[in-house]
Each structure stands twice: as C-alpha cells, then as structure tokens.
Write a protein that holds these residues in place. Structure first.
Motif, PDB file in Angstrom:
ATOM      1  N   LYS A 168       0.849  -1.193   0.000  1.00 41.63           N
ATOM      2  CA  LYS A 168       0.000   0.000   0.000  1.00 41.63           C
ATOM      3  C   LYS A 168       0.883   1.241   0.000  1.00 41.63           C
ATOM      4  O   LYS A 168       1.592   1.533   0.971  1.00 41.63           O
ATOM      5  CB  LYS A 168      -0.909  -0.010   1.229  1.00 41.63           C
ATOM      6  N   TYR A 169       0.838   1.978  -1.108  1.00 38.20           N
ATOM      7  CA  TYR A 169       1.660   3.174  -1.231  1.00 38.20           C
ATOM      8  C   TYR A 169       0.987   4.357  -0.524  1.00 38.20           C
ATOM      9  O   TYR A 169      -0.241   4.522  -0.600  1.00 38.20           O
ATOM     10  CB  TYR A 169       1.876   3.526  -2.701  1.00 38.20           C
ATOM     11  N   PRO A 170       1.780   5.180   0.158  1.00 39.59           N
ATOM     12  CA  PRO A 170       1.208   6.384   0.806  1.00 39.59           C
ATOM     13  C   PRO A 170       0.641   7.352  -0.231  1.00 39.59           C
ATOM     14  O   PRO A 170       0.971   7.288  -1.421  1.00 39.59           O
ATOM     15  CB  PRO A 170       2.412   6.996   1.531  1.00 39.59           C
ATOM     16  N   ALA A 171      -0.194   8.270   0.241  1.00 38.54           N
ATOM     17  CA  ALA A 171      -0.749   9.295  -0.643  1.00 38.54           C
ATOM     18  C   ALA A 171       0.368  10.176  -1.197  1.00 38.54           C
ATOM     19  O   ALA A 171       1.339  10.481  -0.498  1.00 38.54           O
ATOM     20  CB  ALA A 171      -1.768  10.149   0.128  1.00 38.54           C
ATOM     21  N   LEU A 213       9.215   7.138   2.637  1.00 39.49           N
ATOM     22  CA  LEU A 213       9.846   5.818   2.762  1.00 39.49           C
ATOM     23  C   LEU A 213       9.593   5.226   4.152  1.00 39.49           C
ATOM     24  O   LEU A 213       9.403   4.012   4.301  1.00 39.49           O
ATOM     25  CB  LEU A 213      11.355   5.923   2.498  1.00 39.49           C
ATOM     26  N   GLU A 214       9.574   6.079   5.160  1.00 39.00           N
ATOM     27  CA  GLU A 214       9.313   5.618   6.528  1.00 39.00           C
ATOM     28  C   GLU A 214       7.900   5.038   6.637  1.00 39.00           C
ATOM     29  O   GLU A 214       7.681   4.000   7.272  1.00 39.00           O
ATOM     30  CB  GLU A 214       9.486   6.797   7.500  1.00 39.00           C
ATOM     31  N   GLU A 215       6.953   5.714   6.006  1.00 39.30           N
ATOM     32  CA  GLU A 215       5.568   5.245   6.034  1.00 39.30           C
ATOM     33  C   GLU A 215       5.434   3.910   5.296  1.00 39.30           C
ATOM     34  O   GLU A 215       4.706   3.008   5.738  1.00 39.30           O
ATOM     35  CB  GLU A 215       4.662   6.299   5.405  1.00 39.30           C
ATOM     36  N   LEU A 216       6.145   3.787   4.197  1.00 39.60           N
ATOM     37  CA  LEU A 216       6.115   2.540   3.426  1.00 39.60           C
ATOM     38  C   LEU A 216       6.743   1.396   4.221  1.00 39.60           C
ATOM     39  O   LEU A 216       6.258   0.253   4.210  1.00 39.60           O
ATOM     40  CB  LEU A 216       6.851   2.743   2.101  1.00 39.60           C
ATOM     41  N   LEU A 217       7.803   1.699   4.947  1.00 42.09           N
ATOM     42  CA  LEU A 217       8.466   0.685   5.780  1.00 42.09           C
ATOM     43  C   LEU A 217       7.543   0.208   6.899  1.00 42.09           C
ATOM     44  O   LEU A 217       7.515  -0.983   7.233  1.00 42.09           O
ATOM     45  CB  LEU A 217       9.763   1.251   6.378  1.00 42.09           C
ATOM     46  N   GLU A 218       6.788   1.134   7.492  1.00 38.74           N
ATOM     47  CA  GLU A 218       5.863   0.763   8.558  1.00 38.74           C
ATOM     48  C   GLU A 218       4.797  -0.199   8.036  1.00 38.74           C
ATOM     49  O   GLU A 218       4.402  -1.145   8.725  1.00 38.74           O
ATOM     50  CB  GLU A 218       5.200   2.022   9.140  1.00 38.74           C
TER      51      GLU A 218
END
Length: 669
Positions: free
Chosen positions: A14-17, A35-40
């Motif tokens: 799921k890619y961030p907005a 990238l941090e959000e994607l890692l989470e």
C-alpha cells in the motif's frame, strides 16, 4: 515452529498518498517520511503480494541509493530494499543482481547510520540467492580502490560462508573471490588485511588447508598471515556451529533422522569430521589436446613401438599435469584411436601406457566420460586375457576409473559378454572387478537389472575348471552379500547353497569384504544421485525459499490457521460373508505375525485389530469402498515383520538374517 512466513497471507503493498510526488521531492524530509511510512506498512505485513509490480519502486530506490544527497534518506531506501527482499523472497531474486553494485558501492560510507542497515540488507539479499550467481558483482566490488569497500566486502564474504558446510558450499563463488582475498591480504591498509585473512579462514574451513594452500599460494607460507588465517578458521567454526544451532531451534523435527541431523549440525566434532572437499572441484578445466605436439598423430601411427609409446606418454604427462579436462572438447576420435591400440597393438609396453591414458581420461572428465565408456569397456575386458602384470595392472586401473564415471547397469551387457568368454583370465578379472564394484553398493544403490543379468554368470563361474576363476567368483558373491545381505543372496544363488564347500568359500570372502570396508569402488553417478536426493530433502531455514518444512502432526506454528490434525475414526473392518473360511484363516495368520506399533502421533485404529475378533459372518455385510480403502491403507502402514523371528537361520551361512528383503529378491534364477 517451522517457518511462520509460509502461513502468512500475501498483502499488496500500500503506497502512501502522493507517493510519486514525495519520493522525488526536493525536500529530504518528504523523501524520508514517505519511505518511513512505506516501511511501517511492510513491518505490519511482512509477506508481500508475489504478483505485484515493484519495478517502478525499485527504480526509485536504486536512484536514491546511488545519488541522493542525504544519508538518512539513503538509509531508509536501503532498509526498504531489504524489506522487499524479505517480503518477496524468491520473487525478489531477479532484482538482486542489478541492485548489488549500488549497494556494495555504498560500503565506502563509514557512518553507522548507513553502514549498519547496508550490512543487514546485503546479508538478507544474499540469503535468497545462490552466491554463485552474484560472484561477478562481488569480485567487481572487491576490486574497487576504496579500502572501506574492500574491508566490508571481505567481511560480507566471511558472513555468507557461515551458511555452508564443506559438502554444500558454492565452489564457483569461492574460486572467484579467493584470488582477490589473497590480494587484499597484502593490502597497504591494516583493516583490509585483517578482514581478508579472516575471510580466508572462513574459506579454509570449507576447503581444508591443503586445497587452500594450492589455491592461495605463498601466502600460507607466511607464518604471521598463516596464524591469522587459522584464527579466522577457528572463529568460523564456532560461528557456524552457533548459527546451525540457532536455525535448528526454529526448524520442525518430525522423525528420528531429523533429530540425528540436528544433533550432527550442532555438534562441533561432527562438523570437523565432514569429508575433505575434492581439490578437483576447484581446478580449471584444460584442453590438453591443443597442447599435443604437431607430430602426435604421426607418432601414434608409427611402425616403431618406441615412437608410439613416446606419443602416448606425452599425452599421459599432459593429463597428469592438468587433472581436470575440458568437457567441451570432443574426445571421440582420440578415444577410438586409444581403444584400437589397446585392442590390436603388438607391444605390451604400448598397451600398458594406453590403458593408463584411459584411466587419466576418465579421471579428468568424471561423469562427462560416460559417453565414451562404451568404446573402452569391451576392449579393456577383452584385453584381460593378457597375463603379464604390466598390462593387467594398467587395465585394472582403467576399468575401475571407467566404472566411476558411469553405472553398473550401463556396463552389464559388456560384463555379461566377458563372463561368457572361454578365456579363464577374462572371467577371473571380470569377477574381481565385480567384487570391487559390489563392495561400494548397497541394497538401495544396487541395480536390479544388472543383478539379474550377472548373478547367473557369476554362479556359473563358481564351477569353472580354473581355480582363479572360481576364487574370483566366490569373491564377487561374498562382496554381493555385504552389499544386499546374506538372505537375499542365498535366495538367488540356486543349487550352490547346498554345496557346503562353495558356501564356506563365499562366507570367507564375505568376511573379507566386511573387513575391507572403506576402500570401496564408488561410481560418481551413484554419489551424484545421493547428493541430489539429499539436497532436495534439505530446508534452508535462513532463507525459506527452498522446500517447505514438514510440520509435525502434534504441533503447528501459532500463527498458522487452525487445522484439525486428527484422523477421522475408522469403522471396524469386517469380513465379507461370502469369503471362504480358509481365506479368513490365512489372513488371520498373517495378521498374527505382524506387530503393530503405531506412531505416537497417530491414534491407533480399530481396524488394526486381528480379523478373528470381527463379527460372525452371519452378522456382516459387504464392506463399502471407503472401508476397502481404509483396509489397504492400514495394511500398508503396518511395520514390516522381523523375519529373524519367523524364519530359520541358513544352515551354512549362520544366523545373520536380514530384516528386510529387497524387491529383486523375488526373482528366481
């Protein structure tokens, strides 16, 4: 517990907005945050959709690792690459080779903020690929002038070799990195030298000291460096044992053989007792035919025996100096010429050298010699008619080396023809050859077809008028007993089991065969088959991309879906009322001979009780198809009975009765 990853559901990434805008933003914080959000997201869903398209994301990550000005963003991109590799496993393998140069180049960074995730990422990706496939990328990085890259690459090699034992390490990878490690051991930077010597110690654990000395050269003779390499070897052994113990704690154990494997893998002594690696595997193949003198053909066809002998000796010398021959070279013409010399040459000195050339050719090509074996086998066996030891010894060496490249079954026609020859020397030497072959086989590797073809001819040789032929036949049968068991052999020998004199001779050679254990003649084909089967049964817990673990019936991972592991209760089996009483008695009798010891993980079925306890025929009804299937499955699961308790010992051989009779025992000759 097994590998929990196997029981997780695949989740689409799921890619961030505004991912595309933020990943290419000029503000480092926006790039970092996205990238941090994607890692989470990946941490919460560690198993990613294997059918997803990750090409665009990997392109962004590659560009960030290569060119981004902020090391925090680079570190997150590196972590994301590692997370993709862990979440996709084998699906990520095609991306490892293109990404490796960018990752390895970043080892020039000394700061822990990027160095630590980089080490973790490279180790994670190496776990999902065959190291042989990234050998070029590794050696290219090792050739960079930056000392930090060289040091970290050497440490990377040391860590990766810890995953392997002596019998399964990546030989191509080791051969590729070894010359560069030797070069690093002479580097001007102290840290580079230390890391290279440590990695060489890891190589020594896998190859052995003698092979490393041949491959590494003079560096082993340097006492200071040699002591450092030995220290590296000892450290590698300790860490290898610790790693194997850690992996086995998570691996499922379902049968006794698995428990033994666990014990061996965590036992330091067992790791030291592994067979020494084969130096031949590390040699480069050589085309020796190109190195022959220009007049070789002319000399080989000369009317002077000394010139023919000299030509063959030149070829023999080249093969001795270059033990590993190039399998891509066609050897058909030279094979036919050498076979013709063995068959027709009038000089025994020339024949002896030609036979030695055959042995070297088979040794140098190994299994690649198999297509040429049919050219030599009948010629060599026929030439055993020569009594002189000069020729005979060379022929024995040749036929033994030929066998190592092929199988007994593929040679059985020629062997049968040789045993049928009137010449006693041919029969004697062929039987002795079979004796050596049988000592290296067992009931699993013995060819049923070959056994059926040659045993009657060996038995016939026991009645030959020539004493050496009879002795050789007794020797072959004694070795066969060692291979497949006494009761099997006595069952297929025929009338000679009643001849006490012959059976006493066979018993004598059987005992000799047992005592000679350790010098068996083993075919490379047999070893290759066993090795392949072993690899297919292995499960690499560190990568999880090989064979799936076998779960115990008793337990499953906590994260696994709940599945009932108990079998449905089987209905009691009943006899068909139309069956005759005699059949019922025979079946009951067979069941009484069997001892049922059900597995502790399987509830005993009521169908396993003796049929005599079934209801009277008048109260029965015909069994259904389900009951018929249950009956066959129970019978097939019943352990085999111990023959030693129900069969009398052989009156001549003794009481060493085998517990099982292989399938080919049913054949009567």
């Amino acid at each position: 517990m097994g590998d929990v990853f196997e029981y997780l559901d695949e989740v689409p990434l799921k890619y961030p907005a505004n991912f595309e805008a933020n990943i290419t933003s000029k503000k480092w914080k926006e790039r970092f945050d996205v990238l941090e959000e994607l890692l989470e997201h990946v941490k919460k869903n560690p198993k990613l959709d294997s059918k997803g398209d990750y090409g665009s994301l990997i392109s962004h990550l590659k560009a960030i690792i290569d060119r981004d000005a902020n090391i925090n963003v680079q570190a997150n991109a590196i972590r994301m690459v590692g997370a993709l590799g862990a979440g996709l496993r084998s699906r990520f393998v095609p991306y490892v080779s293109p990404l490796s140069p960018f990752l390895f180049d970043k080892f020039k960074e000394k700061k822990p903020v990027i160095r630590d995730p980089l080490i973790e990422c490279c180790d994670s990706l190496a776990n999902i690929v065959n190291l042989d496939n990234i050998a070029d990328e590794v050696t290219t990085a090792m050739g960079k002038p930056n000392p930090q890259i060289k040091q970290q690459m050497d440490n990377f090699i040391f860590r990766q070799l810890l995953r392997y034992g002596r019998n399964d390490h990546p030989k191509k990878f080791v051969k590729s990195v070894l010359p560069v490690l030797v070069k690093h051991a002479e580097d001007g930077d102290k840290d580079v030298r230390e890391s290279a010597l440590l990695a060489l110690g890891g190589v020594m654990r896998l190859t052995g000291e003698s092979i490393l000395q041949n491959l590494a050269g003079a560096i082993i003779n340097d006492s200071l460096k040699s002591s450092k390499i030995t220290e590296g070897k000892e450290k590698s052994e300790e860490e290898y044992v610790a790693l194997q113990a850690k992996l086995q704690q998570a691996a499922p154990v379902t049968v006794a053989t698995s428990e033994e494997a666990v014990s061996d893998s965590v036992n330091p002594e067992s790791s030291k007792d592994e067979a020494e690696p084969d130096p031949w595997e590390f040699m480069d193949p050589v085309n020796v035919l190109k190195k022959l003198p220009a007049n070789f053909e002319e000399s080989l066809n000369s009317t002077k025996w000394l010139e023919r002998k000299e030509a063959l000796e030149n070829l023999l010398k080249l093969m001795t100096e270059n033990p590993k021959l190039d399998p891509q070279v066609p050897y058909n013409d030279i094979s036919k010429k050498i076979a013709g010399i063995i068959s027709k040459d009038s000089n025994i000195n020339v024949i002896a050298v030609a036979a030695k050339v055959v042995a070297k050719l088979a040794k140098g090509l190994r299994t690649n010699f198999s297509p040429y074996s049919s050219i030599f086998v009948p010629v060599v066996l026929e030439k055993f008619k020569e009594k002189k030891s000069l020729v005979k010894d060379s022929l024995v060496e040749a036929i033994d080396e030929i066998y190592k490249t092929t199988t007994l079954e593929s040679m059985s026609d020629e062997i049968g023809a040789a045993l049928g020859k009137p010449n006693p020397n041919i029969k004697a030497q062929t039987n002795l050859f079979l004796s050596r072959v049988f000592r290296g086989l067992n009931s699993q590797t013995m060819s049923k077809k070959a056994l059926k073809e040659v045993v009657p001819l060996i038995v016939k040789s026991t009645g030959d008028s020539d004493s050496e032929t009879r002795e050789a036949a007794f020797s072959a049968i004694g070795s066969l007993m060692k291979a497949v068991g006494k009761n099997v052999v006595t069952a297929i020998l025929g009338d000679i089991v009643n001849d006490k004199t012959k059976m006493n001779q066979i018993e004598k050679f059987y005992e000799e065969a047992v005592q000679k254990s350790g010098d068996e003649l083993v075919s490379e084909m047999v070893k290759l088959k066993a090795k392949t089967e072993t690899k297919e049964n292995n499960f690499n817990q560190s990568s999880g991309v090989r064979e799936k673990p076998i779960l115990s019936r008793r337990e499953a991972p906590k994260t696994a879906p709940k599945v009932s592991t108990s079998r449905p209760a089987e209905k009691p089996r009943i006899m068909n009322g139309t069956q005759s009483s005699s059949m019922s008695k025979d079946v009951n009798k067979n069941f009484e001979k069997k001892t049922i010891n059900p597995s502790p993980n399987i509830r005993p079925s009521s169908a396993a009780r003796p049929l005599s306890a079934a209801r009277p025929p008048s109260a029965t009804r015909p069994p259904s198809s389900t009951q018929q299937g249950a009956r066959s499955s129970v019978v097939s699961d019943t352990p085999k009975r111990n023959l030693s308790a129900s069969q009398p010992a052989n009156p001549v051989i003794g009481s060493d009765v085998e517990r099982e009779r292989p399938a080919f025992c049913s054949t009567t000759f």
